[in-house]
Design a protein around this motif. Structure first.
Motif, PDB file in Angstrom:
ATOM      1  N   ASN A  87       0.808  -1.220   0.000  1.00 24.08           N
ATOM      2  CA  ASN A  87       0.000   0.000   0.000  1.00 24.08           C
ATOM      3  C   ASN A  87       0.846   1.276   0.000  1.00 24.08           C
ATOM      4  O   ASN A  87       0.333   2.364   0.186  1.00 24.08           O
ATOM      5  CB  ASN A  87      -0.968   0.013   1.185  1.00 24.08           C
ATOM      6  N   THR A  88       2.157   1.177  -0.243  1.00 22.81           N
ATOM      7  CA  THR A  88       3.028   2.343  -0.353  1.00 22.81           C
ATOM      8  C   THR A  88       2.748   3.046  -1.680  1.00 22.81           C
ATOM      9  O   THR A  88       2.588   2.390  -2.712  1.00 22.81           O
ATOM     10  CB  THR A  88       4.506   1.910  -0.283  1.00 22.81           C
ATOM     11  N   LEU A  89       2.685   4.370  -1.655  1.00 22.06           N
ATOM     12  CA  LEU A  89       2.429   5.125  -2.878  1.00 22.06           C
ATOM     13  C   LEU A  89       3.519   4.871  -3.913  1.00 22.06           C
ATOM     14  O   LEU A  89       4.678   4.664  -3.583  1.00 22.06           O
ATOM     15  CB  LEU A  89       2.359   6.625  -2.565  1.00 22.06           C
ATOM     16  N   GLY A  90       3.145   4.913  -5.175  1.00 23.29           N
ATOM     17  CA  GLY A  90       4.091   4.720  -6.270  1.00 23.29           C
ATOM     18  C   GLY A  90       3.875   3.382  -6.951  1.00 23.29           C
ATOM     19  O   GLY A  90       2.946   2.637  -6.631  1.00 23.29           O
ATOM     20  N   ILE A  91       4.734   3.070  -7.895  1.00 21.58           N
ATOM     21  CA  ILE A  91       4.635   1.795  -8.608  1.00 21.58           C
ATOM     22  C   ILE A  91       5.052   0.686  -7.655  1.00 21.58           C
ATOM     23  O   ILE A  91       6.143   0.707  -7.104  1.00 21.58           O
ATOM     24  CB  ILE A  91       5.521   1.795  -9.866  1.00 21.58           C
ATOM     25  N   ARG A  92       4.188  -0.283  -7.460  1.00 25.58           N
ATOM     26  CA  ARG A  92       4.444  -1.344  -6.478  1.00 25.58           C
ATOM     27  C   ARG A  92       4.843  -2.668  -7.096  1.00 25.58           C
ATOM     28  O   ARG A  92       5.529  -3.454  -6.476  1.00 25.58           O
ATOM     29  CB  ARG A  92       3.199  -1.571  -5.600  1.00 25.58           C
ATOM     30  N   ARG A  93       4.342  -2.987  -8.267  1.00 25.14           N
ATOM     31  CA  ARG A  93       4.661  -4.274  -8.852  1.00 25.14           C
ATOM     32  C   ARG A  93       4.460  -4.248 -10.351  1.00 25.14           C
ATOM     33  O   ARG A  93       3.791  -3.383 -10.890  1.00 25.14           O
ATOM     34  CB  ARG A  93       3.833  -5.384  -8.224  1.00 25.14           C
TER      35      ARG A  93
END
Length: 146
Positions: A87-93
């Motif tokens: 749930n961290t902002l930015g591209i995660r996967r």
């Protein structure tokens, strides 16, 4: 005007060899590897005195690409926790379709990948999972059922 396609996703890494071999094990193909430096690079990315090595990988169908970049100068910075949660902002996967999810997980495990959660079944459509690989890169795997 609309976009024509998505060309590539950039991942900045500290260990280019480890991340490169991880994605090759997943099934991506190395298009090329080498230095990227000089005035044109500096003007595009807005940094000065850039020395970096890049590797460009493509999916077997030739439509998707990942660019890996290792900066020798200026050194890369990590603005978030190394193992940031989903749930961290930015591209995660980045998600990949695979033929055999168990085989892919086992092969990537030999490159240091660990499951983020579990391999789960979504209705009668897919088996899905997230893996955290070298440099904390998260890849999703999806095996279509039936």
């Amino acid at each position: 005007m609309t976009i024509q396609r998505m060309d590539s996703v950039l991942i900045v890494v500290d260990d280019l060899d480890a991340v490169l071999s991880f994605f090759v094990e997943l099934g991506m193909e190395l298009e090329g590897r080498g230095p990227a430096e000089g005035a044109w690079v500096e003007r595009v990315i807005g940094l000065e005195d850039v020395r970096q090595e890049i590797a460009m990988l493509r999916t077997p169908d030739g439509h998707g690409r990942i660019e890996l970049a290792m900066f020798h100068q200026p050194k890369a910075i990590r603005p978030e926790p190394k193992d940031a949660p989903a749930n961290t902002l930015g591209i995660r996967r980045i998600m990949f379709a695979v033929d055999d999810i168990e085989d892919a997980v086992a092969r990537l495990h030999t490159h240091g990948a660990e499951l983020v959660g579990d391999v789960v079944r979504y209705e009668d459509s897919y088996r899905l999972c997230y893996l955290r690989g070298p440099e904390g890169v998260i890849v999703g795997l999806a095996e279509q059922l039936g």
